[in-house]
Design an enzyme around this catalytic site. Structure first.
Site, PDB file in Angstrom:
ATOM      1  N   ASP C  17       0.808  -1.272  -0.197  1.00 25.53           N
ATOM      2  CA  ASP C  17       0.133   0.168  -0.017  1.00 25.53           C
ATOM      3  C   ASP C  17       0.916   1.378   0.018  1.00 25.53           C
ATOM      4  O   ASP C  17       2.090   1.349  -0.087  1.00 25.53           O
ATOM      5  CB  ASP C  17      -0.800   0.064   1.249  1.00 25.53           C
ATOM      6  CG  ASP C  17      -0.345  -0.002   2.476  1.00 25.53           C
ATOM      7  OD1 ASP C  17       1.017   0.383   2.695  1.00 25.53           O
ATOM      8  OD2 ASP C  17      -0.871  -0.596   3.561  1.00 25.53           O
ATOM      9  N   TRP C  47     -12.969 -28.428  -3.318  1.00 22.63           N
ATOM     10  CA  TRP C  47     -14.341 -28.033  -3.136  1.00 22.63           C
ATOM     11  C   TRP C  47     -15.439 -28.277  -4.253  1.00 22.63           C
ATOM     12  O   TRP C  47     -16.672 -28.483  -4.036  1.00 22.63           O
ATOM     13  CB  TRP C  47     -14.714 -26.755  -2.285  1.00 22.63           C
ATOM     14  CG  TRP C  47     -13.640 -26.267  -1.338  1.00 22.63           C
ATOM     15  CD1 TRP C  47     -12.734 -25.134  -1.198  1.00 22.63           C
ATOM     16  CD2 TRP C  47     -13.339 -27.186  -0.011  1.00 22.63           C
ATOM     17  NE1 TRP C  47     -12.035 -25.480   0.098  1.00 22.63           N
ATOM     18  CE2 TRP C  47     -12.358 -26.571   0.615  1.00 22.63           C
ATOM     19  CE3 TRP C  47     -13.731 -28.490   0.366  1.00 22.63           C
ATOM     20  CZ2 TRP C  47     -11.685 -26.919   2.000  1.00 22.63           C
ATOM     21  CZ3 TRP C  47     -13.180 -29.052   1.714  1.00 22.63           C
ATOM     22  CH2 TRP C  47     -12.263 -28.092   2.154  1.00 22.63           C
ATOM     23  N   THR C  59     -14.810 -24.345   3.615  1.00 26.16           N
ATOM     24  CA  THR C  59     -14.690 -24.189   5.155  1.00 26.16           C
ATOM     25  C   THR C  59     -14.886 -22.628   5.470  1.00 26.16           C
ATOM     26  O   THR C  59     -13.856 -22.078   5.572  1.00 26.16           O
ATOM     27  CB  THR C  59     -13.606 -24.711   5.710  1.00 26.16           C
ATOM     28  OG1 THR C  59     -12.423 -23.984   4.777  1.00 26.16           O
ATOM     29  CG2 THR C  59     -13.379 -26.188   5.405  1.00 26.16           C
ATOM     30  N   PRO C  60     -16.084 -22.160   5.308  1.00 24.49           N
ATOM     31  CA  PRO C  60     -16.097 -20.575   5.470  1.00 24.49           C
ATOM     32  C   PRO C  60     -15.844 -20.180   6.956  1.00 24.49           C
ATOM     33  O   PRO C  60     -15.910 -21.130   8.016  1.00 24.49           O
ATOM     34  CB  PRO C  60     -17.776 -20.253   5.220  1.00 24.49           C
ATOM     35  CG  PRO C  60     -18.195 -21.688   5.228  1.00 24.49           C
ATOM     36  CD  PRO C  60     -17.247 -22.818   4.758  1.00 24.49           C
ATOM     37  N   LYS C  90     -18.681 -29.103  15.476  1.00 22.65           N
ATOM     38  CA  LYS C  90     -19.055 -28.240  14.179  1.00 22.65           C
ATOM     39  C   LYS C  90     -18.071 -27.412  13.834  1.00 22.65           C
ATOM     40  O   LYS C  90     -18.326 -26.581  12.537  1.00 22.65           O
ATOM     41  CB  LYS C  90     -20.379 -27.650  14.699  1.00 22.65           C
ATOM     42  CG  LYS C  90     -21.494 -28.440  14.391  1.00 22.65           C
ATOM     43  CD  LYS C  90     -22.826 -27.528  13.803  1.00 22.65           C
ATOM     44  CE  LYS C  90     -24.021 -28.528  13.095  1.00 22.65           C
ATOM     45  NZ  LYS C  90     -25.174 -27.530  12.724  1.00 22.65           N
TER      46      LYS C  90
END
Lengths: 140, 140, 140, 140
Positions: C17, C47, C59-60, C90
């Protein structure tokens, strides 16, 4: 004939869009990275170093174009071949071909100039003549 | 004459590179966004909706080109004017002009096709004829 | 002890940046890529493949955190070490350390779930139990 | 109570990944932009201006964290509410909430410092005390 550089990259999940293929804008990013890697391979110092020396801040683009031949997706390994197609007094043309194995994915053409900073704020930059030393390093 | 769309954006810090100006690749991203906003303004549903209906997944690019006229930096407000320059049987040409006030920053040209998914994996896509209904919505 | 994966990357100009250092958001992108590379190295299919089989789309993230220790800039080679720190019913926790040689640049922690698509539009996704097969592939 | 800023954005196609939802890393980019917009709204000059004056180059992050509550996709309009949660001697904490209507999409927390450049190459930066003037401008 000038130097040809090969830049290798594995496509990431985040590079792909809802159509599940590479978003085309990433090819422009990768070609830009491949262009800088080309100079690095030729021995040209980072633009941080050149800015302190001759004032060069890099090779901003005047024009960029790419044709998209085949889609690609994440997890695939690609190679980008890059070379300088033409040097002129104030600009040069780089060409890039992105391939996955023998399949051409995209071909790009960039017109770039060497630039120095003209003022600090707003950041105005100015093109200068192609430095003969850099041109020589790139095997021309 | 077809519809012209104006897309407004304030340049972000992260859009700028170590030369402290917008990285050129972002213009391609913004032109892409402006292109989708053009269709939205014309009443074309999201590609999620069209995929469920006619199977259309969007308008992938065959070719993209841009000329960079003046640098810009973060905090500046820009406008991108977008329109369809030409419709042909299987593709169409969009044009974009990015301006900061009266200053032209960049001009772009995209060749796009309408595409459907041909298979799921690897994600192969296939161009289809320009849908007459969409063309009509865009004021042609 | 589970598998530790090393992902290598050379920082690009576009990753930096106007402060001339890596924009922190890129560490999150690289950690995400390193996470997927971790699964690939463990033999977990893409996926795209798992979606066709068990419906898994990836795998969010539920939560992401990173600490930034030292700045880095373009042209530098970095390594990202990634491993699963904890599996639960989970969700699971991945950890990442980005290093340039012996210098730690950033450390990250991600809480992820395995997800399936619940509907097509709007794209609603739903967490499922961690698949025992994948957990076993990852050396747990 | 300090100032709360609202930053508005329409999610773009390129912001979304193959799962057809916003890639989480973009929330970090948007929070970063919202943080700079917060300062702009409070009257703090651009970091280009402050660098020429007091030497400040910006507010790099020491730590960033976000929780992802609900997925979002392109074409959706979101609002990001941002405020300074805590000022301390050498750092401050910003908080961000991204919402689509009443739905919370993501919540973020950033620990930032004010920094000056310590040398040019390699670009070493150094934290300084939070400037009292800026803190006052932000309504603390």
């Amino acid at each position: 004939m000038g130097y040809h550089h090969i830049h290798r990259y594995r496509i990431a999940f985040v590079d792909c869009d809802p159509a599940q293929i590479v978003h085309f804008s990433n090819y422009f990013r990768w070609f830009d990275t491949a262009s800088r890697e080309f100079f690095t391979a030729c021995g040209v110092p980072s633009w941080r170093d050149t800015e302190r020396g001759s004032g060069l801040i890099g090779t901003p683009l005047v024009d960029a174009q790419a044709s998209f031949r085949n889609p690609a997706t994440y997890g695939e390994d690609i190679e980008i071949e890059s070379w300088v197609d033409r040097w002129s007094g104030k600009s040069f043309v780089m060409r890039h071909v992105a391939r996955r194995g023998d399949t051409v994915l995209a071909e790009g053409r960039e017109v770039r100039v060497f630039a120095v900073r003209d003022s600090v704020d707003p950041p105005v930059i100015r093109a200068v003549a192609v430095p003969a030393g850099i041109r020589a390093m790139c095997g021309d």
